[in-house]
Design an enzyme around this catalytic site. Structure first.
Site, PDB file in Angstrom:
ATOM      1  N   HIS A   1     -11.082   9.336   7.258  1.00  0.00           N
ATOM      2  CA  HIS A   1     -10.837   7.904   7.400  1.00  0.00           C
ATOM      3  C   HIS A   1     -10.341   7.501   8.781  1.00  0.00           C
ATOM      4  O   HIS A   1     -10.754   6.481   9.322  1.00  0.00           O
ATOM      5  CB  HIS A   1      -9.803   7.497   6.344  1.00  0.00           C
ATOM      6  CG  HIS A   1      -9.506   6.026   6.286  1.00  0.00           C
ATOM      7  ND1 HIS A   1     -10.468   5.084   6.012  1.00  0.00           N
ATOM      8  CD2 HIS A   1      -8.342   5.350   6.451  1.00  0.00           C
ATOM      9  CE1 HIS A   1      -9.905   3.879   6.013  1.00  0.00           C
ATOM     10  NE2 HIS A   1      -8.629   4.005   6.293  1.00  0.00           N
TER      11      HIS A   1
ATOM     12  N   HIS B   1      -8.726   9.290   3.564  1.00  0.00           N
ATOM     13  CA  HIS B   1      -8.369   8.231   2.617  1.00  0.00           C
ATOM     14  C   HIS B   1      -8.594   8.782   1.212  1.00  0.00           C
ATOM     15  O   HIS B   1      -9.630   9.387   0.951  1.00  0.00           O
ATOM     16  CB  HIS B   1      -9.234   6.986   2.855  1.00  0.00           C
ATOM     17  CG  HIS B   1      -8.675   5.757   2.220  1.00  0.00           C
ATOM     18  ND1 HIS B   1      -8.663   5.578   0.849  1.00  0.00           N
ATOM     19  CD2 HIS B   1      -8.082   4.657   2.754  1.00  0.00           C
ATOM     20  CE1 HIS B   1      -8.086   4.407   0.582  1.00  0.00           C
ATOM     21  NE2 HIS B   1      -7.718   3.837   1.717  1.00  0.00           N
TER      22      HIS B   1
ATOM     23  N   ARG C   1      -0.628   8.514   1.980  1.00  0.00           N
ATOM     24  CA  ARG C   1      -2.033   8.895   1.895  1.00  0.00           C
ATOM     25  C   ARG C   1      -2.292  10.400   1.933  1.00  0.00           C
ATOM     26  O   ARG C   1      -3.134  10.914   1.207  1.00  0.00           O
ATOM     27  CB  ARG C   1      -2.709   8.278   3.106  1.00  0.00           C
ATOM     28  CG  ARG C   1      -3.979   7.650   2.802  1.00  0.00           C
ATOM     29  CD  ARG C   1      -4.369   6.829   3.968  1.00  0.00           C
ATOM     30  NE  ARG C   1      -4.296   5.429   3.634  1.00  0.00           N
ATOM     31  CZ  ARG C   1      -4.705   4.481   4.443  1.00  0.00           C
ATOM     32  NH1 ARG C   1      -5.179   4.777   5.624  1.00  0.00           N
ATOM     33  NH2 ARG C   1      -4.637   3.220   4.064  1.00  0.00           N
TER      34      ARG C   1
ATOM     35  N   GLU D   1       0.850  -1.192   0.000  1.00  0.00           N
ATOM     36  CA  GLU D   1       0.000   0.000   0.000  1.00  0.00           C
ATOM     37  C   GLU D   1       0.882   1.237   0.000  1.00  0.00           C
ATOM     38  O   GLU D   1       2.114   1.130   0.152  1.00  0.00           O
ATOM     39  CB  GLU D   1      -0.940  -0.016   1.211  1.00  0.00           C
ATOM     40  CG  GLU D   1      -1.975  -1.137   1.110  1.00  0.00           C
ATOM     41  CD  GLU D   1      -2.845  -1.279   2.347  1.00  0.00           C
ATOM     42  OE1 GLU D   1      -3.317  -0.263   2.867  1.00  0.00           O
ATOM     43  OE2 GLU D   1      -3.027  -2.420   2.797  1.00  0.00           O
TER      44      GLU D   1
ATOM     45  N   ARG E   1      -0.783   8.424   9.374  1.00  0.00           N
ATOM     46  CA  ARG E   1      -0.569   6.990   9.612  1.00  0.00           C
ATOM     47  C   ARG E   1      -0.183   6.252   8.326  1.00  0.00           C
ATOM     48  O   ARG E   1      -0.803   6.443   7.278  1.00  0.00           O
ATOM     49  CB  ARG E   1      -1.863   6.377  10.161  1.00  0.00           C
ATOM     50  CG  ARG E   1      -1.837   4.874  10.274  1.00  0.00           C
ATOM     51  CD  ARG E   1      -3.090   4.369  10.932  1.00  0.00           C
ATOM     52  NE  ARG E   1      -4.278   4.581  10.136  1.00  0.00           N
ATOM     53  CZ  ARG E   1      -4.723   3.742   9.210  1.00  0.00           C
ATOM     54  NH1 ARG E   1      -4.062   2.638   8.944  1.00  0.00           N
ATOM     55  NH2 ARG E   1      -5.816   4.004   8.533  1.00  0.00           N
TER      56      ARG E   1
HETATM   57  C1  SIN Z   1      -7.191   0.465   2.830  1.00  0.00           C
HETATM   58  O1  SIN Z   1      -7.455  -0.708   2.594  1.00  0.00           O
HETATM   59  O2  SIN Z   1      -6.880   1.262   1.955  1.00  0.00           O
HETATM   60  C2  SIN Z   1      -7.264   0.954   4.249  1.00  0.00           C
HETATM   61  C3  SIN Z   1      -6.127   0.470   5.011  1.00  0.00           C
HETATM   62  C4  SIN Z   1      -5.868   1.346   6.193  1.00  0.00           C
HETATM   63  O3  SIN Z   1      -6.633   2.267   6.481  1.00  0.00           O
HETATM   64  O4  SIN Z   1      -4.823   1.151   6.816  1.00  0.00           O
END
Ligand code: SIN
Length: 461
Positions: free
Chosen positions: A338, A231, A277, A113, A373
Site C-alpha cells: 500500500h 494495507h 495497520r 481509522e 505510517r
Molecule cells: C484507507 O482509507 O484505508 C487508506 C488510508 C491511508 O492509507 O492512509
C-alpha cells in the site's frame, strides 16, 4: 525545455508544491500518464488533523509515534501534527469540499481509522483523494505559470557540476520515444511509491518507484526502504486488481472474521479491529497461513444500508457490482502492498541530500512515519512538506534564482538497447512482482530475502 521549477508527479504533493512555487517563478510539472493517474486520486479514507475540541495535538502525536513503532523522528511528528489544521483550512480555501457535520465541534464529519484514539480524519466520504486531486488540478490548470505535461515520463535526473559540487538541474524526460533535457533551478520528485513491484497492491499502475530509482542513481541518501506498508483490506475478487476497502469501514464498526464467521483480531491485539495497520496485516497473514483459506472477511452488515450507501458510496457500489451487498454480506479481503514509509531522505524543508533536489509525498522519507505510517497521515505529510519546501524556496529565492545553469549534455542511452521481444519486459516484471510478494512480503526471513536477492541480481544483470 527550461523553467524555474521542474516537478515530477501530479498527486497532492506535486500539485500543492506547484501552486505555491508558481508565486515565485515558472513551473513545469510532468506526469507519466494522465494528470489524474495518481495514488492521491485513489485515496479513500482522508486526511488526519486535530480539528475537534475533544482531540489534542499531543494525542495525534502519541498515536503517530505508537504506530511508527518507536522509529519516528519526534521533532518532525510534532511539526507535521501542529501544522495540520492550517493546511486543512488551506485545502478548504482551494475548494476541497470535506463532508460537514453541524453537530461536531469542528463543523466537519470526522472519520476514525486504525491506531487513532480520536475521530480526526477529514473526508469526502470514500472519495477523499479524488476530491482533493480535482480541486488542486483545477487550480493548477488555470494557473498560467504552470505547464502541466501529461504522458511525459522522467527517466533520469540531470546532474551537473556547480561550484565544484554535483547538483541536480532537472531531469531527462521522455515523450513519444524522444528524450529531452528539462532544465530547472529546483527539481522536486513527487512521484509516489513502489506498490507495483508487488503482485498485489492497492496502488495505481503508475506506482513503479521511478522517482526513488532516479534519486538513488543520482546518489541521494535513501532510508527505511524495508518499511513497505501493507494495507490489511484490499477487495478479494477475481475481477478486481487493486480495489481498497478503506480502514474507515473498520472505524465505523466493521469487524474482521474468518471463513468460520469468528472475529479474530482480539486474539492478536487489545485494540482489536482498530489496531494499527502493521498488526492487522500480520494477523490476517497468520490467519490465512494457518487456515489455508484464500481470504478473510470484513463484516459491516451491522450498519443500515442507507448509512453505508451514503458514507461509503464507492465501496458500496463497487462491491455490489461484484455481487456483494455489504449491508447483508461480509466483504472478502486480503492484505496488499500500500505505501512506502521510507524513501528519499529529506530534511525538515523537504530537501534531499542532493543539492537542488527536493522529494515530497510518498517518495520522501521525512521521519514522520517511522516503521509504520498512521492511517491518513500521508496526505497530511504531503501538504505540510509542500508548504515548507515552497517557504524554503521563497526565503532563498534570490540565491536560487542566481545559480548559473551549466552546459547540459543531451541524453545518452549507454548500454541500453531495444529488446528484440517486448514480452521479455513483462516476463521480468512478473518475476519481480511474484518474488517480492512471496519472499519480501508482510512477514520476512533472512532465508527468503537472500533467495530474492539472488533472483533480482539475475534480472538486474
Ligand atoms: C484507507 O482509507 O484505508 C487508506 C488510508 C491511508 O492509507 O492512509
Amino acid at each position: 525545455m527550461e523553467s524555474d521549477f521542474l516537478i515530477i508527479g501530479s498527486g497532492i504533493a506535486g500539485l500543492s508544491f506547484a501552486l505555491k512555487c508558481a508565486k515565485l517563478g515558472t513551473v513545469i510539472l510532468v506526469t507519466k500518464k494522465r494528470d489524474v493517474d495518481t495514488a492521491t486520486n485513489l485515496a479513500q479514507g482522508g486526511i488526519a488533523a486535530v480539528l475537534n475540541k475533544d482531540d489534542s495535538v499531543d494525542s495525534h502525536i502519541n498515536d503517530t509515534l505508537i504506530s511508527g513503532a518507536g522509529l519516528c523522528d519526534k521533532a518532525i511528528v510534532n511539526l507535521v501534527v501542529t501544522d495540520g489544521p492550517d493546511r486543512i483550512k488551506e485545502l478548504v480555501q482551494i475548494g476541497v469540499d470535506f463532508v460537514k457535520d453541524e453537530e461536531s465541534s469542528s463543523g466537519y464529519s470526522l472519520g476514525k481509522e486504525g491506531g487513532h484514539s480520536h475521530r480526526r480524519v477529514a473526508h469526502a466520504n470514500d472519495l477523499t483523494g479524488r476530491e482533493i486531486e480535482h480541486a488542486l488540478l483545477d487550480k493548477a490548470r488555470s494557473n498560467e505559470r504552470i505547464t502541466l505535461l501529461e504522458e511525459h515520463i522522467a527517466i533520469d535526473l540531470l546532474m551537473a557540476e556547480s561550484n565544484g559540487n554535483g547538483r541536480c538541474f532537472g531531469a531527462y524526460v521522455m515523450e513519444g520515444g524522444v528524450v529531452t533535457p528539462y532544465v530547472a533551478k529546483v527539481t522536486a520528485l513527487c512521484s509516489g511509491g513502489v506498490g507495483k513491484v508487488y503482485l498485489y497492491t492497492t496502488n495505481p499502475d503508475i506506482a513503479t518507484g521511478d522517482g526513488l530509482a532516479m534519486a538513488f542513481r543520482a546518489g541521494a541518501e535513501m532510508e527505511n526502504m524495508e518499511f513497505v506498508q501493507f494495507h490489511p483490506t484490499c477487495l478479494y475478487h477475481p475481477q478486481e486488481k487493486n480495489f481498497l476497502i478503506s480502514e474507515a469501514v473498520r472505524g465505523e464498526g466493521g469487524i474482521l472474521i474468518g471463513a468460520d464467521n469468528v472475529p479474530f483480531m482480539e486474539k492478536y491485539d487489545p485494540r482489536g479491529d482498530l489496531a494499527t495497520r502493521d498488526t492487522v496485516a500480520r494477523a490476517i497473514d497468520k490467519e490465512l497461513k494457518e487456515t489455508g483459506e484464500d481470504c478473510v472477511y470484513l463484516d459491516i452488515s451491522s450498519k443500515e444500508r442507507t448509512f453505508l450507501e451514503k458514507r461509503f458510496p464507492t465501496i458500496f457500489g463497487r462491491c455490489l457490482s461484484r455481487g456483494i451487498d455489504i449491508s447483508k454480506q461480509p466483504i472478502p479481503v486480503v492484505p496488499a502492498a500500500h505505501y512506502m514509509c521510507g524513501g528519499v531522505r529529506t530534511d525538515k524543508n523537504g530537501k534531499s541530500s542532493v543539492p537542488g533536489l527536493f522529494a515530497l509525498g510518498e517518495t520522501a522519507s521525512t521521519g514522520l512515519h517511522g516503521g509504520n505510517r498512521l492511517a491518513s497521515n500521508s496526505l497530511l505529510e504531503a501538504v505540510v512538506f509542500a508548504d515548507r519546501a515552497a517557504a524554503y524556496c521563497s526565503k532563498h529565492w534570490s540565491e536560487i534564482k542566481s545559480i548559473e545553469i551549466p552546459a547540459i549534455d543531451s541524453w545518452k542511452s549507454g548500454k541500453a538497447r531495444k529488446m528484440s521481444e517486448e514480452i521479455l519486459i513483462n516476463h521480468n516484471w512478473d518475476v519481480i512482482r511474484r518474488t517480492m510478494w512471496n519472499y519480501v512480503g508482510i512477514v520476512r526471513s533472512r532465508n527468503r530475502l537472500e533467495l530474492a536477492q539472488k533472483r533480482m541480481a539475475v534480472i538486474y544483470d
